[in-house]
Design an enzyme around this catalytic site. Structure first.
Site, PDB file in Angstrom:
ATOM      1  CE  LYS A 124      -1.973   2.999   1.852  1.00 63.26           C
ATOM      2  NZ  LYS A 124      -2.176   4.281   1.608  1.00 63.26           N
ATOM      3  N   GLY A 140       6.868   4.768   7.537  1.00 65.74           N
ATOM      4  CA  GLY A 140       6.316   6.330   8.115  1.00 65.74           C
ATOM      5  C   GLY A 140       6.331   7.206   9.224  1.00 65.74           C
ATOM      6  CB  THR A 196       6.192   8.719  15.568  1.00 62.48           C
ATOM      7  OG1 THR A 196       7.535   8.760  14.779  1.00 62.48           O
ATOM      8  CG2 THR A 196       6.219   8.335  16.929  1.00 62.48           C
ATOM      9  CB  THR A 207       1.145   6.508  10.828  1.00 64.26           C
ATOM     10  OG1 THR A 207       0.887   8.215  10.638  1.00 64.26           O
ATOM     11  CG2 THR A 207      -0.097   5.835   9.826  1.00 64.26           C
ATOM     12  CD  GLU A 209      13.044   1.094   9.609  1.00 58.52           C
ATOM     13  OE1 GLU A 209      13.901   1.877  10.096  1.00 58.52           O
ATOM     14  OE2 GLU A 209      13.389  -0.237  10.277  1.00 58.52           O
ATOM     15  CB  CYS A 268      13.094   9.610   7.950  1.00 58.90           C
ATOM     16  SG  CYS A 268      14.076   8.411   7.063  1.00 58.90           S
ATOM     17  CD  GLU A 282       9.567  13.112  11.359  1.00 55.99           C
ATOM     18  OE1 GLU A 282       8.458  13.052  11.157  1.00 55.99           O
ATOM     19  OE2 GLU A 282      10.660  12.884  10.241  1.00 55.99           O
TER      20      GLU A 282
HETATM   21  P1  NAP Z   1       2.563   8.501   6.924  1.00 54.41           P
HETATM   22  O1  NAP Z   1       1.396   9.365   7.259  1.00 54.41           O
HETATM   23  O2  NAP Z   1       2.360   7.850   8.867  1.00 54.41           O
HETATM   24  O3  NAP Z   1       2.009   7.537   5.652  1.00 54.41           O
HETATM   25  C1  NAP Z   1       2.838   6.633   5.636  1.00 54.41           C
HETATM   26  C2  NAP Z   1       2.170   5.447   5.065  1.00 54.41           C
HETATM   27  O4  NAP Z   1       1.087   5.136   6.563  1.00 54.41           O
HETATM   28  C3  NAP Z   1       1.060   6.349   4.456  1.00 54.41           C
HETATM   29  O5  NAP Z   1       1.475   5.177   3.069  1.00 54.41           O
HETATM   30  C4  NAP Z   1       0.297   5.948   4.668  1.00 54.41           C
HETATM   31  O6  NAP Z   1      -1.688   6.016   3.688  1.00 54.41           O
HETATM   32  C5  NAP Z   1      -0.308   5.133   5.298  1.00 54.41           C
HETATM   33  N1  NAP Z   1      -1.259   5.363   6.668  1.00 54.41           N
HETATM   34  C6  NAP Z   1      -1.745   6.290   7.014  1.00 54.41           C
HETATM   35  N2  NAP Z   1      -2.500   6.105   8.290  1.00 54.41           N
HETATM   36  C7  NAP Z   1      -2.387   4.138   8.114  1.00 54.41           C
HETATM   37  C8  NAP Z   1      -3.554   3.324   8.828  1.00 54.41           C
HETATM   38  N3  NAP Z   1      -3.644   4.060   9.982  1.00 54.41           N
HETATM   39  N4  NAP Z   1      -2.769   2.313   9.077  1.00 54.41           N
HETATM   40  C9  NAP Z   1      -2.077   1.693   7.571  1.00 54.41           C
HETATM   41  N5  NAP Z   1      -1.622   2.317   7.116  1.00 54.41           N
HETATM   42  C10 NAP Z   1      -1.473   4.125   6.731  1.00 54.41           C
HETATM   43  O7  NAP Z   1       3.970   9.144   7.458  1.00 54.41           O
HETATM   44  P2  NAP Z   1       4.262   9.951   5.739  1.00 54.41           P
HETATM   45  O8  NAP Z   1       3.937  11.459   5.949  1.00 54.41           O
HETATM   46  O9  NAP Z   1       4.108   9.783   4.711  1.00 54.41           O
HETATM   47  O10 NAP Z   1       5.733   9.919   5.312  1.00 54.41           O
HETATM   48  C11 NAP Z   1       6.451  10.777   6.078  1.00 54.41           C
HETATM   49  C12 NAP Z   1       7.264  10.795   7.051  1.00 54.41           C
HETATM   50  O11 NAP Z   1       7.960   9.038   7.113  1.00 54.41           O
HETATM   51  C13 NAP Z   1       8.292  11.025   8.275  1.00 54.41           C
HETATM   52  O12 NAP Z   1       7.315  11.066   9.668  1.00 54.41           O
HETATM   53  C14 NAP Z   1       9.254  10.253   8.255  1.00 54.41           C
HETATM   54  O13 NAP Z   1       9.935  10.574   9.042  1.00 54.41           O
HETATM   55  C15 NAP Z   1       8.805   8.395   8.405  1.00 54.41           C
HETATM   56  N6  NAP Z   1       9.872   8.160   7.151  1.00 54.41           N
HETATM   57  C16 NAP Z   1      10.976   7.196   7.734  1.00 54.41           C
HETATM   58  C17 NAP Z   1      11.388   6.820   7.877  1.00 54.41           C
HETATM   59  C18 NAP Z   1      11.913   5.282   8.196  1.00 54.41           C
HETATM   60  O14 NAP Z   1      13.005   4.483   7.896  1.00 54.41           O
HETATM   61  N7  NAP Z   1      12.841   5.639   9.411  1.00 54.41           N
HETATM   62  C19 NAP Z   1      11.228   6.640   6.066  1.00 54.41           C
HETATM   63  C20 NAP Z   1      11.162   8.156   5.315  1.00 54.41           C
HETATM   64  C21 NAP Z   1       9.867   8.264   5.963  1.00 54.41           C
HETATM   65  P3  NAP Z   1      -1.252   7.646   3.029  1.00 54.41           P
HETATM   66  O15 NAP Z   1      -0.473   8.569   2.654  1.00 54.41           O
HETATM   67  O16 NAP Z   1      -2.817   7.007   2.337  1.00 54.41           O
HETATM   68  O17 NAP Z   1      -2.570   8.316   4.418  1.00 54.41           O
END
Ligand code: NAP
Length: 474
Positions: free
Chosen positions: A172, A225, A227, A229, A247, A281, A378
């Site tokens: 997804k 994604g 923290t 979520t 992650e 990230c 963040e």
């Molecule tokens: P996000 O809002 O947490 O979304 C991540 C993924 O989870 C997306 O595909 C999102 O879908 C999905 N999602 C949202 N709500 C969900 C739920 N209730 N159940 C299952 N899946 C769900 O993160 P983002 O805004 O896309 O990305 C930015 C974040 O990712 C930042 O905090 C960044 O630090 C972190 N990140 C961490 C790493 C690492 O390796 N530690 C690497 C890259 C990014 P939708 O987009 O369709 O809502």
């Protein structure tokens, strides 16, 4: 263009028949209609993956390896097209997509294609004349949820080890960047990956993503994604006893000591602050500089930030592209407003560009202390703080003062201090006099609220396998 889900090797419409808009962040115009998938589509994808599992899991490692290598070659051959797709989908500069994202996706597939040929497990001869060995077997259907910031890079980081280890998967991708995943689906057909091994369901996280984490036939969830979520994903997956890898977010410190090579520290800090609009990230968003060089650092760093070219991501000479969405831009701008209210001074940037799309200038803030929200939360945009420190102990205390622990950077020529500080930092990845270099064999992941579990190298292959303990009396 209407995108479709990729289920059992075919492109299919969402069961609901509903779609929503995919927006180009650099123009704020719609570029595609994305399936608004729900639990029915996820269930279809899981069924397809379950049906494909018996034969895929029985292929030899060499067969899987060859198919993954073929997919890697196809990604490499389509580098220009994929980089353009990702740039339009995400707002990132095409130059970064060509230099970082797409080559890294190629490397991920090649790495796991060859790693699977060399995976081994332990065997122990026991005193009581028995042989106890570990049998590693694929888990079944695994759920892979990835964010929008490095769309193909992070998706391939999950798909490659999952299917290399013999699992079938349902991915997804982020609803904000579906186009690259769609191209990967097309290339997987060309690569002859059997139907049902890779399935991709588009849609909202709290609908399609949630359905995946709650599905009883999904054995494991690998999530990257934010923290908040991650906590929701864990809350859904944990009561169903799924294997989980999370992650999550970061608020990474970048420590610059007075004996550092300042030219290198400034040039690299520009990249670690503003590459991908700060939407990595691992970006070092909290910069701490030893007081004796603080003012010189700020003036040179601000001059370098102001010289970055911001604008059309498809122009090869652009350094900083567009943020992912209007909503995210508003969040980022909210923090620049907050910085002023908290007593900070904006020494570079701080403005939205007066043009269509979601462009924010590279922004540098001074005069804030570690308790400020701007240094605790963040932001995930082109906004960094610079704070002076007076001693190594103070630098460490500042660095470790958040609930995150993803990565950290240290700039010093004192090798003893470099190792001492590295050992005392709360961070899963630590760079000394460099940034973003990583051998794919090392375990990767965060400490504290930046994640649970490790991915990378054999850690990923182990995550995607069940380790059975077999003991035979001889
Ligand atoms: P996000 O809002 O947490 O979304 C991540 C993924 O989870 C997306 O595909 C999102 O879908 C999905 N999602 C949202 N709500 C969900 C739920 N209730 N159940 C299952 N899946 C769900 O993160 P983002 O805004 O896309 O990305 C930015 C974040 O990712 C930042 O905090 C960044 O630090 C972190 N990140 C961490 C790493 C690492 O390796 N530690 C690497 C890259 C990014 P939708 O987009 O369709 O809502």
């Amino acid at each position: 263009m209407h995108l479709a889900n990729f289920i059992n090797g075919e492109f299919v419409s969402p069961r609901s028949g509903a779609y929503f808009d995919d927006i180009n962040p650099a123009t704020a115009e719609g570029i595609a209609a994305i399936p608004d998938s729900d639990e029915r589509d996820v269930d279809d994808a899981v069924r397809a993956a379950r049906a494909a599992f018996p034969s895929w899991s029985r292929t030899t490692a060499a067969e899987r390896s060859n198919l993954l290598l073929k997919l890697a070659d196809l990604i490499e051959q389509n580098l220009d097209d994929l980089a353009r797709t990702e740039s339009i989908d995400n707002g990132k500069t095409i130059s970064l997509a060509k230099r970082l994202d797409i080559p890294r996706a190629v490397a991920n597939f090649r790495f796991f294609a060859t790693a699977i040929l060399h995976q081994s497990s332990d065997a122990h001869f026991m005193d009581v004349a028995a042989l106890n060995y570990t049998l590693r077997q694929p888990l079944g259907v695994v759920g892979l949820i990835s964010p929008w910031n490095l769309p193909l890079y992070l998706l391939s980081w999950k798909i490659a080890p999952a299917i290399a280890a013999g699992n079938t998967c349902v991915a997804k991708p982020s609803e904000l960047t579906p186009l690259t995943a769609n191209r990967l689906a097309e290339l997987s057909i060309e690569a002859d990956i059997p139907p049902g091994v890779i399935n991709i369901v588009h849609g909202y996280g709290n609908k399609a993503g949630r359905a995946l984490t709650c599905h009883d036939d999904v054995a494991a969830i690998s999530f990257t994604g934010g923290t908040v979520t991650g906590a929701a994903v864990a809350a859904n997956a944990a009561p169903r006893f799924k294997k989980m890898s999370l992650e999550l977010g970061g608020k990474n410190p970048n420590l610059i000591f007075a004996d550092a090579d300042l030219d290198d520290a400034i040039a690299t800090s520009i990249r670690s602050s503003f590459w991908n609009q700060g939407e990595i990230c691992l970006c070092g968003s909290r910069i701490f500089v030893e007081r004796s060089i603080h003012d010189e650092f700020v003036s040179r760093f601000a001059a370098a930030a102001k010289s970055l070219r911001i604008g059309d991501p498809l122009d090869a000479s652009t350094d900083v592209g567009a943020l992912i969405s209007e909503g995210h831009l508003q969040k980022v701008m909210g923090y620049t407003d907050l910085a002023t209210k908290e007593g900070g001074t904006i020494v570079a940037g701080g403005h939205r560009l007066d043009r269509p799309g979601y462009f924010v200038e590279p922004t540098i803030i001074t005069g804030l202390t570690c308790e400020c929200r701007v240094l605790q939360e963040e932001i995930f945009g082109p906004v960094v703080t610079v704070t002076p420190f007076d001693s190594e102990d103070e630098a460490l205390a500042f660095a470790n003062s958040t609930r995150y622990g993803l990565s950290a950077t240290i700039w010093t020529r004192d090798i003893s201090r470099a190792h001492r500080v590295a050992a005392n930092l709360d961070a899963g990845t630590i760079w000394i006099n460099c940034w973003l270099l990583r051998d794919l064999r090392v375990p990767f992941g965060g400490m504290k609220e930046s994640g649970v579990g490790r991915e990378g190298g054999f850690e990923s292959l182990n995550f995607f396998t069940e380790a059975k303990n077999v003991c035979v009396k001889i």
